[in-house]
Design an enzyme around this catalytic site. Sequence first.
Site, PDB file in Angstrom:
ATOM      1  N   GLU A   1      19.687  89.747  -4.512  1.00 49.62           N
ATOM      2  CA  GLU A   1      20.296  90.802  -3.846  1.00 49.62           C
ATOM      3  C   GLU A   1      19.580  92.088  -4.168  1.00 49.62           C
ATOM      4  O   GLU A   1      19.264  92.924  -3.304  1.00 49.62           O
ATOM      5  CB  GLU A   1      21.597  90.669  -4.001  1.00 49.62           C
ATOM      6  CG  GLU A   1      22.572  91.609  -3.115  1.00 49.62           C
ATOM      7  CD  GLU A   1      24.071  91.360  -3.465  1.00 49.62           C
ATOM      8  OE1 GLU A   1      24.517  90.693  -4.232  1.00 49.62           O
ATOM      9  OE2 GLU A   1      24.826  92.111  -2.835  1.00 49.62           O
TER      10      GLU A   1
ATOM     11  N   CYS B   1      31.357  90.272 -10.773  1.00 49.49           N
ATOM     12  CA  CYS B   1      31.954  89.116 -11.337  1.00 49.49           C
ATOM     13  C   CYS B   1      33.438  89.016 -12.102  1.00 49.49           C
ATOM     14  O   CYS B   1      34.034  88.141 -12.629  1.00 49.49           O
ATOM     15  CB  CYS B   1      31.023  88.146 -12.249  1.00 49.49           C
ATOM     16  SG  CYS B   1      29.996  89.188 -13.251  1.00 49.49           S
TER      17      CYS B   1
ATOM     18  N   CYS C   1      34.318  90.049 -21.039  1.00 50.96           N
ATOM     19  CA  CYS C   1      35.333  88.966 -21.062  1.00 50.96           C
ATOM     20  C   CYS C   1      35.952  88.573 -22.537  1.00 50.96           C
ATOM     21  O   CYS C   1      36.834  87.767 -22.375  1.00 50.96           O
ATOM     22  CB  CYS C   1      34.783  87.819 -20.114  1.00 50.96           C
ATOM     23  SG  CYS C   1      33.880  88.242 -18.576  1.00 50.96           S
TER      24      CYS C   1
ATOM     25  N   GLU D   1      42.462  86.043  -8.392  1.00 52.85           N
ATOM     26  CA  GLU D   1      41.332  85.779  -7.602  1.00 52.85           C
ATOM     27  C   GLU D   1      41.343  84.269  -6.803  1.00 52.85           C
ATOM     28  O   GLU D   1      40.842  84.130  -5.970  1.00 52.85           O
ATOM     29  CB  GLU D   1      40.116  85.812  -8.402  1.00 52.85           C
ATOM     30  CG  GLU D   1      38.746  85.671  -7.787  1.00 52.85           C
ATOM     31  CD  GLU D   1      37.380  85.579  -8.734  1.00 52.85           C
ATOM     32  OE1 GLU D   1      37.412  85.001 -10.033  1.00 52.85           O
ATOM     33  OE2 GLU D   1      36.560  86.207  -8.618  1.00 52.85           O
TER      34      GLU D   1
ATOM     35  N   SER E   1      27.951  93.855  -5.292  1.00 49.65           N
ATOM     36  CA  SER E   1      27.321  92.846  -4.805  1.00 49.65           C
ATOM     37  C   SER E   1      27.913  91.861  -4.155  1.00 49.65           C
ATOM     38  O   SER E   1      29.291  91.749  -4.507  1.00 49.65           O
ATOM     39  CB  SER E   1      26.563  92.156  -6.240  1.00 49.65           C
ATOM     40  OG  SER E   1      26.466  90.655  -5.923  1.00 49.65           O
TER      41      SER E   1
ATOM     42  N   GLU F   1      22.406  87.308  -7.330  1.00 45.47           N
ATOM     43  CA  GLU F   1      22.427  88.640  -7.727  1.00 45.47           C
ATOM     44  C   GLU F   1      21.083  89.389  -8.035  1.00 45.47           C
ATOM     45  O   GLU F   1      20.786  90.714  -7.462  1.00 45.47           O
ATOM     46  CB  GLU F   1      23.397  89.036  -8.729  1.00 45.47           C
ATOM     47  CG  GLU F   1      24.046  90.255  -8.693  1.00 45.47           C
ATOM     48  CD  GLU F   1      25.143  90.440  -9.696  1.00 45.47           C
ATOM     49  OE1 GLU F   1      26.296  90.096  -9.201  1.00 45.47           O
ATOM     50  OE2 GLU F   1      24.998  90.289 -10.903  1.00 45.47           O
TER      51      GLU F   1
ATOM     52  N   LYS G   1      41.932  86.266 -12.892  1.00 43.93           N
ATOM     53  CA  LYS G   1      41.265  85.042 -12.379  1.00 43.93           C
ATOM     54  C   LYS G   1      42.286  84.277 -11.714  1.00 43.93           C
ATOM     55  O   LYS G   1      41.954  83.527 -10.776  1.00 43.93           O
ATOM     56  CB  LYS G   1      40.579  84.021 -13.408  1.00 43.93           C
ATOM     57  CG  LYS G   1      39.190  84.681 -14.078  1.00 43.93           C
ATOM     58  CD  LYS G   1      38.034  84.689 -13.006  1.00 43.93           C
ATOM     59  CE  LYS G   1      36.866  85.122 -13.502  1.00 43.93           C
ATOM     60  NZ  LYS G   1      35.708  85.345 -12.473  1.00 43.93           N
TER      61      LYS G   1
ATOM     62  N   GLU H   1      40.498  84.329   0.864  1.00 39.46           N
ATOM     63  CA  GLU H   1      39.030  83.991   1.374  1.00 39.46           C
ATOM     64  C   GLU H   1      38.340  83.328   0.364  1.00 39.46           C
ATOM     65  O   GLU H   1      37.216  82.640   0.586  1.00 39.46           O
ATOM     66  CB  GLU H   1      38.308  85.315   1.294  1.00 39.46           C
ATOM     67  CG  GLU H   1      38.377  86.057   0.151  1.00 39.46           C
ATOM     68  CD  GLU H   1      39.521  87.182  -0.200  1.00 39.46           C
ATOM     69  OE1 GLU H   1      40.438  86.755   0.208  1.00 39.46           O
ATOM     70  OE2 GLU H   1      39.139  88.440  -0.630  1.00 39.46           O
TER      71      GLU H   1
END
Length: 563
Positions: free
Chosen positions: A273, A290, A494, A352, A310, A270, A349, A357
């Site tokens: 990036e 994230c 988190c 996710e 990102s 990141e 999560k 994908e």
Amino acid sequence: MVNVTINGISIAVPEGFTVMQAAKAAGFEITSLCSHPDLKVRDNCKVCMVDINGELKTACAETVTSDMVVNTYSPEIITARQKNLKKILSVHPQDCLNCARNLNCELQNLANTLLIREFSNRPLQIPKDRSTPSLVRDMSKCTLCQRCVEVCNDIQTVGALEVANGIVQTVDGLLLAETNCVVCGQCALACPVGAIVENEEMDKFLAAVADPDKIVITQIAPAVRVAVAEAVGMPTGSLDMLKFVAGLKMLGFDYVFHTNFTADLTILEEGNELLKRLQTGGTLPMITSCSPGWINFIETFYPDKLDHLSTCKSPQQMFGALAKTYWAEKMGIDPAKIYSVSIMPCTAKKFEAARPEMNSSGYQDVDLVLTVRELGKLFRMEPIDFDKLAPANFDSLLGAYTGAAVIFGASGGVMEAALRTVYEVVTGETLEDVNFNVCRGFEGMKEAEVDLAGTKVKVAVANSLGNARKIMDDIKAGTSPYHFIEVMCCPGGCIGGGGQPIPSTIEKRKERIDAIYAEDAGEPLRKSHENPEVKFLYEDFLHEPLGHKSHELLHTHYHPQKQ
Ligand code: SF4
Ligand code: SF4
Ligand code: SF4
Ligand code: FES
């Protein structure tokens, strides 16, 4: 200050205190159900009745006035509280034995405290909503406190829940998956009962461990480290990590790794990036990616702004992809045999990991996500005395980490970790003081300007989706002054994730944040680019940040959702 008398004790309390708060200050905890220390007063359960100047009133809703005389205990008061509680219980299913909140339920505790032994009971019959992979709603258990509605609408600004016709429901009575819900789980943290709970999947873990053909591996997220102690009945942050590893091996995990490893890796990808976007005129501000609840939010509410994200996958998914490719190859293990379990602070999560994908290894990269609460339940099946356990090390190749990864669990941590690395990469100088205190703390929005070898970089940190919405509205209006923004879906980051132990009040979240920074300060390495296993991964396999293999395994694309 205001002087009040509570049960004969005279006490001065700040103006604006409720009678409930004043009573607590005087040493009397009044029974309650709908009230919550961080949310508005609802005054709808009526189990907090007290005598105020000779009249029965609710302690949570009355503000102290000078010379108020309060009694919190008398046969008449207890009878009134019992009567109001029995009204709630009269339609409540008696399902405690198979309820996810058994032994951690405010209603159950209250019934016990108020000595409820008999009551008439015709429970509501409402089918459970299992439409998302993250949460289960059982509205037959709803006490109508409305805490979830406030959290979803006012704090997260998602608006998936409403009060209509005297009941609490999803908007228009849809299934949760059909609403704009981002499965953050903040409603589950706020709910006093088992009406909204995480989708428990401990049985899948037990089945995998029992299967001799499976190699069961796990990764532990940064924010799990401090809160897991609470889930096993210990003070926040007090569980020694190496004893925790030993406990996980006792549960049946063959290999124990750390999502901190891929948190450090995220910073390398990141950070590079961001530099590339700054140098080549790429889309700015760049926003971190994230937090999966945040990803669901931007995909749902700002689908035309996805290029600001990102392209990095979350550390959980980077780990999942590497475990079934790089690590499997190094170990000579058939990836088809790997059952990859992540232990996360987060209900999103689960969503996710199930995204189509997230299979760049050729398999579902992460097979199962367990929340901290589910892990706590697994540990309680075979109670472990962690003090007596011999410590065990994290397994190598995907297990080393730095303090920069540890702080990913707190709001501002990803930003601070990125700045520690980006500063050194850009300036070529050693960053002597790695503490970016401006990124820390519980506030919903933080901002700073960092001088990177003459280039001023403006950064911001937002936690909770309400604050993320403000950031996005500025971007949409073209008025955002920032280059780099960290967004975390949950208040406090988190450490306040929807899968964390209950209670997760602001006070508790602050304790977890303190524990995280204490751990970071004690780490010998505190910059992601110093992680020896991350360095080895680049030398041995990835070759360079943003390279071909990184793009294949560590980066992704986002897609508009719903609306
Ligand atoms: S919500 Fe509480 S009282 Fe109701 S069944 Fe579950 S544990 Fe029992
Ligand atoms: S999970 Fe989050 S978005 Fe969904 S209903 Fe609950 S608070 Fe709202
Ligand atoms: S679902 Fe839970 S938090 Fe929401 S109103 Fe019902 S009991 Fe309260
Ligand atoms: S706690 Fe006071 S009315 Fe519910």
